[in-house]
Design a protein around this motif. Sequence first.
Motif, PDB file in Angstrom:
ATOM      1  N   ASP A 391       0.861  -1.177   0.000  1.00 33.68           N
ATOM      2  CA  ASP A 391       0.000   0.000   0.000  1.00 33.68           C
ATOM      3  C   ASP A 391       0.900   1.232   0.000  1.00 33.68           C
ATOM      4  OD1 ASP A 391      -2.201   1.615   0.053  1.00 33.68           O
ATOM      5  OD2 ASP A 391      -3.090   0.719   1.856  1.00 33.68           O
ATOM      6  N   GLU A 392       0.305   2.401   0.080  1.00 34.06           N
ATOM      7  CA  GLU A 392       1.051   3.646   0.226  1.00 34.06           C
ATOM      8  C   GLU A 392       0.542   4.411   1.428  1.00 34.06           C
ATOM      9  OE1 GLU A 392       0.907   5.989  -3.299  1.00 34.06           O
ATOM     10  OE2 GLU A 392       2.319   4.714  -4.418  1.00 34.06           O
ATOM     11  N   ASP A 393       1.453   5.114   2.123  1.00 31.25           N
ATOM     12  CA  ASP A 393       1.019   5.929   3.247  1.00 31.25           C
ATOM     13  C   ASP A 393       0.552   7.295   2.760  1.00 31.25           C
ATOM     14  OD1 ASP A 393       3.290   7.430   2.678  1.00 31.25           O
ATOM     15  OD2 ASP A 393       4.455   6.651   4.361  1.00 31.25           O
ATOM     16  N   ASP A 394       0.246   8.201   3.685  1.00 28.82           N
ATOM     17  CA  ASP A 394      -0.298   9.509   3.327  1.00 28.82           C
ATOM     18  C   ASP A 394       0.695  10.355   2.540  1.00 28.82           C
ATOM     19  OD1 ASP A 394      -2.594   8.828   4.635  1.00 28.82           O
ATOM     20  OD2 ASP A 394      -2.036   9.803   6.527  1.00 28.82           O
ATOM     21  N   GLU A 395       1.976  10.038   2.636  1.00 31.80           N
ATOM     22  CA  GLU A 395       2.998  10.796   1.913  1.00 31.80           C
ATOM     23  C   GLU A 395       3.381  10.134   0.596  1.00 31.80           C
ATOM     24  OE1 GLU A 395       6.238  11.226   4.594  1.00 31.80           O
ATOM     25  OE2 GLU A 395       5.140  12.542   5.979  1.00 31.80           O
ATOM     26  N   GLY A 396       2.690   9.081   0.242  1.00 31.49           N
ATOM     27  CA  GLY A 396       2.962   8.408  -1.020  1.00 31.49           C
ATOM     28  C   GLY A 396       4.087   7.399  -0.969  1.00 31.49           C
ATOM     29  N   LYS A 397       4.582   7.093   0.229  1.00 31.44           N
ATOM     30  CA  LYS A 397       5.660   6.127   0.364  1.00 31.44           C
ATOM     31  C   LYS A 397       5.090   4.712   0.414  1.00 31.44           C
ATOM     32  CE  LYS A 397       8.762   9.264   2.847  1.00 31.44           C
ATOM     33  NZ  LYS A 397       9.527   9.486   4.107  1.00 31.44           N
TER      34      LYS A 397
END
Length: 569
Positions: A391-397
């Motif tokens: 998945d990706e976190d809120d910062e796109g990582k």
Amino acid sequence: MTRKTEAEKIVNKYVRDVLRDRIPTCVSVRAAVNRYIRDCERQGTPDFPYYLSENVASACCDFFPDVLRHSIGAMAGKPFVLEPWQVFGIWNIFGWKRTEDNSRRFRRFFWSMARKNGKSCMGSGFAILGGMADINPVTRAPEAVAEVLLCATKIEQVRKVMYAEIERMRLQSKHVEQLSTAINKQISFAHNGGSIRCIGSDKPFSGLNPHMILMDEKHEWREHHRKFYDTMMTGSGSRKQPLIGDFTTAGDDTSLLWQEDYDYATGVARGDFEDETYFSYIFELDEADDPLDEATWIKANPNLGVSFPVQYLREELAQAKTSPVALNRFTRFHCNRKVSSFERFILPDDWDTNADELSDWTNADAITAGIDLGGRDDLASIGIVARFPMDEDDEGKTIWRYEGFSRSFIVEGTHRDLTKQPWAGWVANKQLKVTRYVVAALRDEFLVLADQLGIRAVAYDPYNAAQLGDELEQAGLEVLKMPQNHFHFNEPMEELTAAIREQRFRPDKTDSILRWCALNMMTTTNAQGKMMPDKRNSSEKIDAAVALLMGLRLSMLAPSRPTGSLFIC
């Protein structure tokens, strides 16, 4: 009748609130308050040659908001307004005087609280006050050449934390900046020749005559620092009213110097030892308190809701509930309670909840490996880890998930009885390979696995596998040295803990050796709070789990689209 100062009113109210249980406090803080009351009542009696100077105590308390300014975050540039518990500590340390010469009564103090409660800010305020404005009782002027030493086990440690905060505070505090200069990691005051500088046990030192010594994080000091500690304790003999103090958090069972001072401080506070020159102020959970009980946190965190929100501890608690290691850290750093330096890493239920059949590794983003040869007559293991984007976190990582399995070997003629369980079962189902030449057998099987799975990089411990590393490098693999220390293992152990908690790690459910090693594993934590596997205190062998962690570290570092040299280790 003399009109009470604002600081005195704050102290009196704090004392009442503590005694009437309006503020939840631990036994040690209540003992400090009760001692203060007794001392106030003993003033003027023949057996108590001390008195409380409300004027000096108030002036020192007022110095913080009147002169000092905060330096970080939303409070930057705003006055250093003290909380009542801080006022009480400063009031005592600086306000009590000796009847014979009006010098300071307390020459030592031990101030302990959990992290995030402003130790560095408080220590910075003490240092600036001591260097520029501590009044000599004879001259009634600021102490001449008031040398303030900031002490730690390593000079860089104290420079990066307490001294850095002092420099920031100096720049925010106009009056302090006008009276001082900061050159080469030393702050100097022209009006009295005072100074603030750092000193560590790792750097040479001589000619010390300090007016004030502040020891940073005593829990990090070890037995080999004792000579340095003794030098600091005896270097102020010619000063009129020297002050030596600790701002610290709780230690573990390896923090021997901290333990000695903690035992003495609690003994003084509770009346077990009589020392009129020692001030003890310890915020901690009491023995019967449950670290998981939110209502008890204020005892160790007097600035809870001021310098940090309760939500921060709730988030830390959520992790502590899922990991023995995280609970150990929470108890020590946020409840200010001594813990063991080693702790079980993984619980059986947590491992079994994550274990399953491995998926198709052709979809893996990276596949890496670690090798732990163990000691002579011991397990030797390969740990293989596959990484998948999840998945990706809120910062796109990218958030990664991992899968892993192991292969293990043992030498023929081992002292272990391989006819007994669990060894016999592992040998029978060929999970454990018994061979005359362990390193050669491990190397050959690993090269087959590397070819089948597309493994390009492997980590090994150079201590006992240098030749194997050379051979794997000659075979075309990228080989990285990974010594078994806290620096290399803390990060993968943190990630594995989080991945297990969030069900992002899938060990092969048929790999019973890996499970056995993982559940055997104990951890040891160093003074900086970094952990690594503790082979000595683990109940049994942990080699397969160690190898897996080595592979995990490389997996964490691997780029998604590898080109050239993959890793920095």
